[in-house]
Write a protein that holds these residues in place. Structure first.
Motif, mmCIF file in Angstrom:
data_model
loop_
_atom_site.group_PDB
_atom_site.id
_atom_site.type_symbol
_atom_site.label_atom_id
_atom_site.label_comp_id
_atom_site.label_asym_id
_atom_site.label_seq_id
_atom_site.Cartn_x
_atom_site.Cartn_y
_atom_site.Cartn_z
ATOM 1 N N ARG A 338 -32.985 -32.439 -46.587
ATOM 2 C CA ARG A 338 -31.380 -32.181 -46.097
ATOM 3 C C ARG A 338 -31.241 -31.633 -45.295
ATOM 4 N N SER A 339 -31.188 -31.798 -44.623
ATOM 5 C CA SER A 339 -30.892 -30.738 -43.053
ATOM 6 C C SER A 339 -30.740 -31.613 -41.566
ATOM 7 N N ALA A 340 -30.319 -31.083 -41.291
ATOM 8 C CA ALA A 340 -29.957 -31.323 -40.020
ATOM 9 C C ALA A 340 -29.710 -30.263 -38.968
ATOM 10 N N LEU A 341 -30.349 -30.772 -37.523
ATOM 11 C CA LEU A 341 -29.592 -29.882 -36.227
ATOM 12 C C LEU A 341 -28.342 -30.279 -35.782
ATOM 13 N N ILE A 342 -28.218 -29.017 -34.918
ATOM 14 C CA ILE A 342 -26.759 -28.929 -34.771
ATOM 15 C C ILE A 342 -26.969 -28.636 -33.210
ATOM 16 N N ASP A 343 -26.710 -29.169 -32.124
ATOM 17 C CA ASP A 343 -27.157 -28.778 -30.998
ATOM 18 C C ASP A 343 -25.705 -28.745 -30.458
ATOM 19 N N GLN A 344 -24.536 -28.313 -30.045
ATOM 20 C CA GLN A 344 -22.929 -28.383 -29.860
ATOM 21 C C GLN A 344 -22.102 -29.043 -30.320
ATOM 22 N N LYS A 345 -21.931 -30.107 -29.759
ATOM 23 C CA LYS A 345 -21.081 -30.971 -30.409
ATOM 24 C C LYS A 345 -22.145 -32.194 -30.804
ATOM 25 N N SER A 346 -23.075 -32.327 -30.477
ATOM 26 C CA SER A 346 -24.562 -33.421 -31.410
ATOM 27 C C SER A 346 -25.068 -32.906 -32.451
ATOM 28 N N LEU A 347 -25.119 -33.910 -33.150
ATOM 29 C CA LEU A 347 -25.557 -33.521 -35.177
ATOM 30 C C LEU A 347 -27.105 -34.367 -34.945
ATOM 31 N N TYR A 348 -28.068 -33.695 -35.486
ATOM 32 C CA TYR A 348 -29.312 -34.999 -36.054
ATOM 33 C C TYR A 348 -29.888 -34.477 -37.272
ATOM 34 N N ALA A 349 -29.715 -35.784 -37.806
ATOM 35 C CA ALA A 349 -29.475 -35.219 -39.554
ATOM 36 C C ALA A 349 -31.205 -36.264 -39.711
ATOM 37 N N TYR A 350 -31.887 -35.447 -41.117
ATOM 38 C CA TYR A 350 -32.909 -35.827 -41.140
ATOM 39 C C TYR A 350 -33.234 -36.311 -42.525
ATOM 40 N N ALA A 351 -34.452 -37.464 -42.535
ATOM 41 C CA ALA A 351 -34.342 -37.783 -43.877
ATOM 42 C C ALA A 351 -35.275 -38.373 -43.967
ATOM 43 N N GLY A 352 -36.359 -38.295 -45.101
ATOM 44 C CA GLY A 352 -37.424 -39.235 -45.703
ATOM 45 C C GLY A 352 -37.470 -39.476 -46.560
ATOM 46 N N CYS A 353 -38.980 -40.252 -46.948
ATOM 47 C CA CYS A 353 -39.413 -41.225 -49.115
ATOM 48 C C CYS A 353 -40.840 -40.899 -48.099
ATOM 49 N N GLY A 354 -41.169 -41.163 -49.379
ATOM 50 C CA GLY A 354 -42.686 -41.101 -49.666
ATOM 51 C C GLY A 354 -43.211 -42.612 -49.635
ATOM 52 N N ILE A 355 -43.800 -42.921 -48.600
ATOM 53 C CA ILE A 355 -44.048 -45.136 -48.666
ATOM 54 C C ILE A 355 -45.951 -44.863 -49.763
ATOM 55 N N VAL A 356 -45.824 -45.732 -50.632
ATOM 56 C CA VAL A 356 -47.141 -46.301 -49.963
ATOM 57 C C VAL A 356 -47.318 -47.642 -50.766
ATOM 58 N N PRO A 357 -48.117 -48.328 -51.600
ATOM 59 C CA PRO A 357 -48.494 -49.998 -50.894
ATOM 60 C C PRO A 357 -47.535 -50.551 -52.221
ATOM 61 N N SER A 358 -46.889 -49.610 -52.791
ATOM 62 C CA SER A 358 -45.929 -50.873 -53.499
ATOM 63 C C SER A 358 -44.600 -50.817 -53.136
ATOM 64 N N SER A 359 -44.198 -50.199 -52.049
ATOM 65 C CA SER A 359 -43.141 -49.813 -51.970
ATOM 66 C C SER A 359 -42.243 -50.883 -51.346
ATOM 67 N N ASN A 360 -41.060 -51.246 -51.320
ATOM 68 C CA ASN A 360 -40.434 -51.947 -51.119
ATOM 69 C C ASN A 360 -39.442 -51.149 -49.915
ATOM 70 N N LEU A 361 -39.428 -51.865 -48.316
ATOM 71 C CA LEU A 361 -38.733 -51.471 -47.334
ATOM 72 C C LEU A 361 -37.501 -51.082 -47.412
ATOM 73 N N LEU A 362 -36.537 -52.109 -48.408
ATOM 74 C CA LEU A 362 -35.391 -51.723 -47.556
ATOM 75 C C LEU A 362 -34.791 -50.734 -49.087
ATOM 76 N N ASP A 363 -35.438 -50.632 -50.541
ATOM 77 C CA ASP A 363 -35.547 -50.136 -51.422
ATOM 78 C C ASP A 363 -35.488 -48.672 -50.298
ATOM 79 N N GLU A 364 -37.022 -48.020 -49.629
ATOM 80 C CA GLU A 364 -36.364 -46.912 -49.657
ATOM 81 C C GLU A 364 -35.866 -46.674 -48.320
ATOM 82 N N PHE A 365 -35.353 -47.470 -47.327
ATOM 83 C CA PHE A 365 -33.668 -47.356 -46.250
ATOM 84 C C PHE A 365 -33.348 -46.579 -46.925
#
Length: 379
Positions: A338-365
């Motif tokens: 639940r984090s971000a890297l700020i470099d002056q006027k740019s911000l890089y936000a990060y998010a992830g999720c665990g994928i298993v064989p039964s995962s759905n593409l759109l649900d995980e996105f």
């Protein structure tokens, strides 16, 4: 190292933070212990088993997700155990100032909560689709049980990001999380993480299995999550692996009951695991446990190999251990989600999720979109 302890009553701890705006510094707010620590001005970068950690009241430790950082954005940022010249500490409703130099004075300031005007550089759904399909192919080849995929989104602002405003909003919005920030030169990594990798209090060792997510807007989200087969499978992989890793270094591990952890925008499955150990340091434990299947995947080495090959962005401190060590060697290492890297006027936000064989593409996105709200709602 001799530190002077000075009783310091200031209206807002951000007055201390703002006084060192040009310095290397960190911000750490442990909501569970009601403890806030701010460190400013690097004193030393320490090496375990070489330097005496007990000479310093607090150390800020971080390690990058991968041992080697390849891309320029994250170069020379993190991966150290740092002592600082100045510390502000607020705990149990009392505050004090620790310094190994001449004491500073702090000006009372006003810190309004602002709304940043930001724009997203580009959509990344096609990249996510390619990554998801590569993961499913990995599963089809029976190489992995779970892989944690992540996204990096770049936002730009017409003005510089106001760090005091962001920290206040992160604190206000996330009462169940650890609020953190680390600034070095023009870059700052910050966020509100709900997840403890490992906590040490004497011989007591604690770790979280935090995996399985539903949006909080879903009706009866917590109850449904506790009965959702896909999320229970994902969570069980994490519990088993953390238990196994703890047992490699401790004689006995207690696995708690799986419960729901409710945050502002999501609910998670959480299981607490505890053990006893007098041999390993907090840093040793962090290195041993990182990354859990909640951040990397299972099996660990195959998941890391896959992510290194297929994720196009550098993780840096995202999803990596960071936290505080006190002079007795106790402390808490969270993971930088639940984090971000700020470099002056740019911000890089990060998010992830665990994928298993039964995962759905759109649900995980969509799950990653909900998780990104932690940062976006603080801007």
């Amino acid at each position: 190292m001799n530190y002077k302890k000075i009783n310091l009553k200031i209206k807002n701890p951000l007055d201390f933070w703002a006084a060192f705006s040009e310095s290397e510094r960190f911000f750490w707010y442990d909501r569970q212990r009601n403890q806030l620590i701010i460190g400013a001005e690097r004193l030393a970068s320490l090496k375990q088993n070489k330097d005496n950690f007990s000479d310093y009241p607090y150390l800020f430790h971080s390690q990058t997700f991968f041992e080697q950082v390849n891309q320029e954005l994250w170069q020379d940022f993190g991966g150290e155990t740092l002592a600082f010249k100045h510390y502000f500490v607020l705990e149990n409703q009392s505050s004090f100032y620790l310094t190994c130099e001449a004491p500073r004075s702090f000006q009372e300031q006003n810190f309004p909560k602002l709304t940043h005007q930001i724009s997203e550089e580009k959509a990344d759904f096609s990249a996510w689709k390619s990554l998801f399909e590569a993961i499913q192919e990995n599963f089809a080849q029976e190489k992995s049980q779970k892989i944690v995929a992540s996204r990096e989104l770049k936002f730009t602002s017409e003005t510089s990001f106001n760090l005091e405003s962001i920290l206040q909003k992160l604190s206000d919005n996330n009462p169940a999380s650890f609020i953190f920030a680390y600034q070095k030169e023009a870059k700052i990594f910050l966020g509100a993480s709900p997840e403890i990798l490992v906590q040490k209090n004497g011989p007591e060792i604690l770790s979280y299995a935090l995996a399985g997510t539903f949006p909080k807007t879903l009706e009866n989200a917590g109850e449904r999550l506790l009965n959702d087969a896909k999320n229970l499978e994902e969570h069980a992989i994490v519990v088993r692996k953390i238990q196994q890793n703890l047992l490699e270094k401790a004689k006995q591990v207690t696995v708690g009951k799986t419960e729901v952890m409710a945050l502002k925008n999501v609910v998670h499955l959480r299981t607490l695991l505890s053990a006893k150990d007098n041999q390993l340091s907090l840093i040793d434990w962090a290195r041993h446990l990182h990354p859990t299947p909640a951040l990397g995947g299972e099996p660990r080495l195959e998941a890391l190999r896959f992510l290194r090959e297929h994720e196009t962005h550098e993780r840096g401190l995202y999803a990596a251990p960071l936290g505080i060590i006190d002079h007795e060697g106790n402390g808490t290492m969270i993971v930088g989600i639940r984090s971000a890297l700020i470099d002056q006027k740019s911000l890089y936000a990060y998010a992830g999720c665990g994928i298993v064989p039964s995962s759905n593409l759109l649900d995980e996105f969509n799950e990653t979109k909900v998780k990104l709200k932690t940062i976006l709602e603080a801007l």
